[in-house]
Scaffold this active site. Structure first.
Site, PDB file in Angstrom:
ATOM      1  N   LEU A  82     -37.907  67.349  -9.983  1.00 24.93           N
ATOM      2  CA  LEU A  82     -38.258  68.998 -10.037  1.00 24.93           C
ATOM      3  C   LEU A  82     -37.050  69.812 -10.726  1.00 24.93           C
ATOM      4  O   LEU A  82     -35.973  69.197 -10.362  1.00 24.93           O
ATOM      5  CB  LEU A  82     -38.505  69.398  -8.586  1.00 24.93           C
ATOM      6  CG  LEU A  82     -39.739  69.047  -8.077  1.00 24.93           C
ATOM      7  CD1 LEU A  82     -39.602  69.392  -6.405  1.00 24.93           C
ATOM      8  CD2 LEU A  82     -40.924  69.735  -8.574  1.00 24.93           C
ATOM      9  N   LYS A 115     -39.255  71.469   1.090  1.00 27.76           N
ATOM     10  CA  LYS A 115     -38.906  70.309   0.804  1.00 27.76           C
ATOM     11  C   LYS A 115     -38.168  69.475   1.267  1.00 27.76           C
ATOM     12  O   LYS A 115     -37.001  69.728   1.817  1.00 27.76           O
ATOM     13  CB  LYS A 115     -37.868  70.705  -0.801  1.00 27.76           C
ATOM     14  CG  LYS A 115     -37.759  69.414  -1.492  1.00 27.76           C
ATOM     15  CD  LYS A 115     -37.008  69.652  -2.862  1.00 27.76           C
ATOM     16  CE  LYS A 115     -36.875  68.440  -3.624  1.00 27.76           C
ATOM     17  NZ  LYS A 115     -36.155  67.403  -3.222  1.00 27.76           N
TER      18      LYS A 115
HETATM   19  C1  LIG Z   1     -41.048  65.668  -6.531  1.00 29.29           C
HETATM   20  C2  LIG Z   1     -41.701  66.692  -5.518  1.00 29.29           C
HETATM   21  C3  LIG Z   1     -41.187  66.782  -4.364  1.00 29.29           C
HETATM   22  N1  LIG Z   1     -41.887  67.714  -3.389  1.00 29.29           N
HETATM   23  N2  LIG Z   1     -41.787  68.043  -2.339  1.00 29.29           N
HETATM   24  C4  LIG Z   1     -42.898  68.760  -1.869  1.00 29.29           C
HETATM   25  N3  LIG Z   1     -42.960  69.484  -0.744  1.00 29.29           N
HETATM   26  N4  LIG Z   1     -43.829  69.031  -2.998  1.00 29.29           N
HETATM   27  C5  LIG Z   1     -43.261  68.479  -4.092  1.00 29.29           C
HETATM   28  N5  LIG Z   1     -43.505  68.017  -5.143  1.00 29.29           N
HETATM   29  C6  LIG Z   1     -43.070  67.281  -5.954  1.00 29.29           C
HETATM   30  O1  LIG Z   1     -43.452  66.964  -7.088  1.00 29.29           O
HETATM   31  C7  LIG Z   1     -44.630  67.774  -7.707  1.00 29.29           C
HETATM   32  C8  LIG Z   1     -44.450  68.886  -8.463  1.00 29.29           C
HETATM   33  C9  LIG Z   1     -45.705  66.683  -8.205  1.00 29.29           C
END
Ligand SMILES: Cc1c[n+]2nc(N)[nH]c2nc1OC(C)C
Length: 323
Positions: A82, A115
């Site tokens: 991200l 997160k």
């Molecule tokens: C790497 C990642 C990590 N996290 N952690 C959350 N809560 N959502 C989330 N989404 C991710 O990637 C999505 C944007 C697919």
């Protein structure tokens, strides 16, 4: 043994239901002792009729003998990382870029999640049965940790659906709650073993154990946050609805996930989570804020990580000569 196999199947369904109520809804219908009694009853019946044992039985969480190494698994869809925001301004700029790219003005709905500070994993269910699990690795290739993932109590070995998708890849964070982390370090100290610096390292170390019997004692937990591959199912049109759908299948999701309309609500969510960070019982390192509508996500796509060390300095667009 038709009666026996019916008894066994009935016990399995009961146990799956109680696991769902306890681990996903946080609303146990029976005391733990009653759950253990049912599980032991099933273990007893399977011991007497081993030909009826199936890998998706609730008794089959710790099976495999220790591995000698981890097989590599290539993700069909890469597990990307991200971009980061470190201020409200960064978020406003993120939202502005999206609005410009979409050519829109009305408010966007965001799905907002904590997160978790753990380890990203991919878990593949084939016809509703847990079949394979891998670490994120470098995003393209990860390690096969199927036997270790099977030992995590809140991960169902079988989805709660009579019509499961042919293939469903669940992506999420495996983490170690604070209580389990403190217990683990205390035990380590008492046995003169090395302690872990933080829950994230403890989770990583526990998932990369070659012996699943050790992983099982580490009390890890999963919170799903997205879907990778899916086949044989029509998915909901928004990210939030997809997470609720996963929950209905018995996949645990975080209970601080909220929908926010527009940047003011998103930034309030960020402040709310920051304020309750110390009471959550597990480590988080921020929030993840996602455009909720899948159609908009697809329209926006991904930016491949461009090199930070090179930039194209372009000439101004030449005036088109009108002949
Ligand atoms: C790497 C990642 C990590 N996290 N952690 C959350 N809560 N959502 C989330 N989404 C991710 O990637 C999505 C944007 C697919």
């Amino acid at each position: 043994t038709q009666i026996i196999s019916q008894q066994i199947e009935q016990l399995r369904q009961q146990l799956r239901y109680h696991e769902y109520q306890y681990h996903v809804l946080d609303q146990p219908q029976i005391p733990d002792a009653e759950y253990d009694r049912l599980l032991n009853q099933l273990k007893q019946l399977e011991a007497e009729h081993p030909q009826l044992i199936s890998p998706d039985s609730p008794t089959q969480r710790v099976g495999a003998k220790p591995l000698v190494g981890f097989r590599q698994i290539t993700h069909e869809l890469p597990m990307l990382s991200l971009d980061n925001a470190f201020s409200d301004q960064d978020f406003y700029a993120f939202e502005r870029r999206i609005q410009e790219r979409l050519g829109r003005v009305e408010e966007l709905t965001f799905c907002c999640e904590p997160k978790l500070d753990g380890l990203a994993v991919s878990i593949l269910y084939l016809n509703g049965v847990l079949s394979q699990a891998a670490t994120r690795g470098d995003g393209t290739t990860g390690e096969d940790i199927t036997s270790n993932i099977r030992t995590i109590r809140n991960i169902p070995l079988q989805l709660l659906s009579d019509t499961p998708p042919a293939r469903l890849e669940v992506r999420g964070e495996v983490f170690m709650p604070h209580q389990a982390f403190e217990q683990l370090n205390q035990d380590a100290l008492q046995h003169g073993q090395k302690t872990f610096a933080n829950p994230r390292n403890a989770a990583a170390g526990s998932l990369r154990q070659l012996d699943p019997k050790i992983t099982r004692q580490r009390h890890l937990s999963l919170n799903a946050y997205s879907i990778g591959i899916s086949e044989g199912v029509e998915l909901p049109a928004t990210h939030y609805a997809r997470l609720q759908w996963l929950k209905s299948l018995g996949i645990p999701i975080n209970n601080e996930i909220r929908l926010c309309q527009g940047s003011a609500e998103v930034l309030k969510y960020y402040q709310d989570i920051a304020a309750k960070r110390d009471q959550l019982g597990y480590d988080i390192d921020g929030t993840v804020l996602k455009v909720n509508a899948i159609a908009l996500q697809e329209q926006l796509g991904f930016v491949a990580k461009a090199p930070r060390w090179a930039i194209a300095y372009k000439f101004p667009a030449q005036e088109q000569l009108t002949l």
